[in-house]
Design an enzyme around this catalytic site. Structure first.
Site, short mmCIF file in Angstrom:
data_model
loop_
_atom_site.label_atom_id
_atom_site.label_comp_id
_atom_site.label_asym_id
_atom_site.label_seq_id
_atom_site.Cartn_x
_atom_site.Cartn_y
_atom_site.Cartn_z
N ARG A 60 0.82 -1.21 0.00
CA ARG A 60 0.00 0.00 0.00
C ARG A 60 0.86 1.26 0.00
NH1 ARG A 60 -3.70 2.59 4.41
NH2 ARG A 60 -5.36 3.53 3.16
N HIS A 64 0.36 4.52 -2.37
CA HIS A 64 0.15 5.87 -1.83
C HIS A 64 1.31 6.80 -2.17
CE1 HIS A 64 -3.36 5.28 1.21
NE2 HIS A 64 -3.57 4.63 0.08
N ASP A 65 2.49 6.25 -2.41
CA ASP A 65 3.60 7.07 -2.88
C ASP A 65 3.36 7.51 -4.33
OD1 ASP A 65 6.07 8.35 -3.07
OD2 ASP A 65 7.14 6.52 -3.64
N VAL A 68 0.81 10.35 -5.50
CA VAL A 68 1.02 11.73 -5.07
C VAL A 68 2.39 12.20 -5.56
CG1 VAL A 68 1.02 13.30 -3.10
CG2 VAL A 68 -0.35 11.21 -3.02
N GLY A 70 3.86 11.41 -8.16
CA GLY A 70 4.58 10.29 -8.76
C GLY A 70 5.31 9.44 -7.73
N ASN A 89 -3.79 8.66 4.94
CA ASN A 89 -2.61 8.04 5.54
C ASN A 89 -2.58 8.10 7.06
OD1 ASN A 89 -1.41 7.36 3.04
ND2 ASN A 89 -0.55 9.43 2.82
N HIS A 188 -6.40 -5.83 -2.28
CA HIS A 188 -7.17 -6.02 -1.05
C HIS A 188 -7.43 -7.50 -0.75
CE1 HIS A 188 -8.82 -1.59 -1.07
NE2 HIS A 188 -7.53 -1.66 -0.87
C1 HEM Z 1 -9.39 1.62 -5.68
C2 HEM Z 1 -9.30 2.50 -4.71
C3 HEM Z 1 -8.82 2.14 -3.33
C4 HEM Z 1 -9.42 2.52 -2.17
C5 HEM Z 1 -10.65 3.38 -2.02
C6 HEM Z 1 -8.65 1.94 -1.10
C7 HEM Z 1 -8.93 2.11 0.24
C8 HEM Z 1 -8.32 1.43 1.26
C9 HEM Z 1 -8.69 1.55 2.65
C10 HEM Z 1 -9.76 2.45 3.19
C11 HEM Z 1 -7.90 0.71 3.34
C12 HEM Z 1 -7.91 0.48 4.85
C13 HEM Z 1 -7.11 1.58 5.51
C14 HEM Z 1 -7.25 1.62 7.01
O1 HEM Z 1 -7.87 0.73 7.58
O2 HEM Z 1 -6.72 2.56 7.63
C15 HEM Z 1 -7.02 0.06 2.41
C16 HEM Z 1 -6.08 -0.87 2.74
C17 HEM Z 1 -5.19 -1.43 1.82
N1 HEM Z 1 -5.06 -1.08 0.50
FE1 HEM Z 1 -6.37 0.00 -0.57
N2 HEM Z 1 -7.62 1.22 -1.62
C18 HEM Z 1 -7.67 1.32 -2.98
C19 HEM Z 1 -6.77 0.78 -3.87
C20 HEM Z 1 -5.62 0.11 -3.50
C21 HEM Z 1 -4.54 -0.21 -4.39
C22 HEM Z 1 -4.44 0.24 -5.84
C23 HEM Z 1 -3.62 -0.91 -3.67
C24 HEM Z 1 -2.29 -1.46 -4.08
C25 HEM Z 1 -1.97 -1.77 -5.31
C26 HEM Z 1 -4.16 -1.05 -2.33
C27 HEM Z 1 -3.58 -1.74 -1.31
C28 HEM Z 1 -4.07 -1.83 -0.03
C29 HEM Z 1 -3.57 -2.75 0.96
C30 HEM Z 1 -2.52 -3.82 0.73
C31 HEM Z 1 -4.26 -2.48 2.15
C32 HEM Z 1 -4.04 -3.12 3.53
C33 HEM Z 1 -2.94 -2.35 4.23
C34 HEM Z 1 -2.57 -2.85 5.60
O3 HEM Z 1 -3.12 -3.84 6.09
O4 HEM Z 1 -1.68 -2.21 6.22
N3 HEM Z 1 -5.36 -0.39 -2.26
N4 HEM Z 1 -7.29 0.53 1.14
#
Ligand code: HEM
Ligand SMILES: *[C@@H]1O[C@H](CO)[C@@H](O)[C@H](O)[C@H]1NC(C)=O
Ligand SMILES: *[C@@H]1O[C@H](CO)[C@@H](O)[C@H](O)[C@H]1NC(C)=O
Ligand SMILES: *[C@@H]1O[C@H](CO)[C@@H](O)[C@H](O)[C@H]1NC(C)=O
Ligand SMILES: *[C@@H]1O[C@H](CO)[C@@H](O)[C@H](O)[C@H]1NC(C)=O
Length: 327
Positions: A60, A64-65, A68, A70, A89, A188
């Site tokens: 993630r 997120h890098d 923003v 690039g 973040n 996810h």
């Molecule tokens: C499509 C739009 C996306 C939205 C709206 C979104 C939103 C989120 C949210 C709300 C969380 C939980 C954060 C928290 O509990 O504080 C999350 C976790 C995560 N996201 Fe996304 N995300 C998106 C796309 C992506 C993409 C493109 C990636 C990577 C290629 C990604 C990788 C992850 C991962 C691996 C987690 C778990 C992180 C952890 O357990 O520390 N997400 N995301």
């Protein structure tokens, strides 16, 4: 004859310059830091041994890098303007200490050579691989940015409360397609989400007095007891309840079964916008073909890793990922 040799020479020189300047490449550190991939792999392995979730957190961080300014390591910078304090973040992005550890190991191997942005990109790939996914070739040669862009992070990163159209437009703003939205959302399949980011779906969804109808009722009651009203919004639940910490295609089958945790996940399958027609089809394809998901995920990660990289003399190679060199 003579002119064609000149033409060839100029073309070769031109291509060499382009290669040296504008573009990322797999062998960027081949001679300057030949053991780079081994060192990063060893450190990511140790981090996941300590905590399996760290793979998700590192993946993630790269996302997120890149969204923003690039892929420039801007999310790693500390300070009051830091992207770390932007809503997507804050109390959410993690893994910064692990990146520090990897950076220290890399500096120990080759001092002052490898950017923090590249370390994050390699760590994301290794995290997926160590979680059971397939590898892709990481292109390298990114340089580190000089600013952290808090408003850029606040506005540019997708929110779980965004509509599918808004999410698609945020991806389009960095050159990524609707296909990339679906494919990369497959990340996810690992990691956790906090109650605060989905509890609007549990009790009084959109003022209906009931849970979100596109949330499976048994998952809804499970999440209702985990995340009671006025409870601790920081409690977490796996994004993929069926195989926590394992990188597979279950995420897509979850969506088909109304078991997406975030609204932004479930909307890829259940949304009623016209755009959902295409995302729904892709969800079904990935749900029945994990090989295709794995290969497309790699391609989309390379594409994401290519968002506006700083190359050539732009930016710098940071000594400490948390601060720019001059300070
Ligand atoms: C499509 C739009 C996306 C939205 C709206 C979104 C939103 C989120 C949210 C709300 C969380 C939980 C954060 C928290 O509990 O504080 C999350 C976790 C995560 N996201 Fe996304 N995300 C998106 C796309 C992506 C993409 C493109 C990636 C990577 C290629 C990604 C990788 C992850 C991962 C691996 C987690 C778990 C992180 C952890 O357990 O520390 N997400 N995301
Ligand atoms: C790379 O690591 C190997 C041991 O794993 C070591 O023998 C070799 O000297 C290292 N290469 C460089 C250039 O540091
Ligand atoms: C921050 O990001 C925004 C895009 O959201 C961009 O317009 C702006 O130029 C960036 N600022 C800096 C200082 O890089
Ligand atoms: C649900 O939300 C609506 C509008 O926000 C409100 O009028 C209603 O009283 C709420 N219902 C319950 C059961 O809390
Ligand atoms: C999560 O914890 C942090 C402190 O660790 C706190 O400031 C924040 O308000 C909490 N967030 C939620 C949604 O409860």
């Amino acid at each position: 004859m003579k002119s064609s040799i000149w033409f060839l020479a100029v073309t070769v020189l031109f291509c060499l310059c382009l290669r040296g300047k504008g573009q990322l490449r797999a062998d960027y550190y081949a001679s300057s830091c030949p053991n780079l991939s081994k060192v990063v792999w060893r450190e990511v392995f140790k981090a996941l041994q300590n905590e399996m979730r760290m793979g998700a957190s590192l993946l993630r961080l790269h996302f997120h890098d890149c969204f923003v300014n690039g892929c420039d390591g801007s999310i790693l910078l500390d300070g009051s303007d830091s992207e770390k304090f932007a809503p997507p973040n804050l109390n959410s992005a993690r893994g910064f200490e692990v990146i520090d550890t990897i950076k220290a190991a890399v500096e120990n191997e080759c001092n002052g050579i490898v950017s923090c942005a590249d370390i994050v990109a390699i760590s994301a790939r290794d995290s997926v691989l160590l979680s059971g996914g397939r590898p892709w070739t990481v292109l390298l040669g990114r340089r580190d940015g000089l600013v952290s862009n808090q408003t850029g992070a606040a506005n540019g990163l997708p929110s779980p409360f965004d509509s599918l159209d808004v999410i698609i437009s945020k991806f389009a703003a960095v050159g990524l397609s609707t296909t990339d939205v679906v494919t990369l959302s497959g990340a996810h399949t690992i990691g956790r989400a906090r109650c605060a980011l989905f509890n609007n779906r549990l009790f009084n969804f959109s003022g209906t007095g009931a849970a979100d109808p596109t949330l499976d009722s048994s998952l809804a009651s499970q999440l209702q007891s985990l995340c009671p009203q006025n409870g601790d919004g920081n409690v977490t639940t796996p994004l993929d309840q069926s195989s926590i910490d394992f990188f597979d295609n279950h995420y897509f089958n979850n969506l088909i079964n109304n078991k997406g945790v975030l609204s932004s996940d479930q909307t890829l399958f259940s949304g009623d916008a016209a755009t959902t027609t295409s995302t729904r089809t892709l969800v079904q394809i990935y749900g029945s073909n994990s090989g295709l998901f794995f290969s497309q995920f790699g391609s989309s990660m390379v594409k994401m890793g290519n968002i506006s990289p700083l190359t050539g003399n732009a930016g710098e190679v940071r000594k400490n990922c948390r601060v720019v060199n001059s300070s």
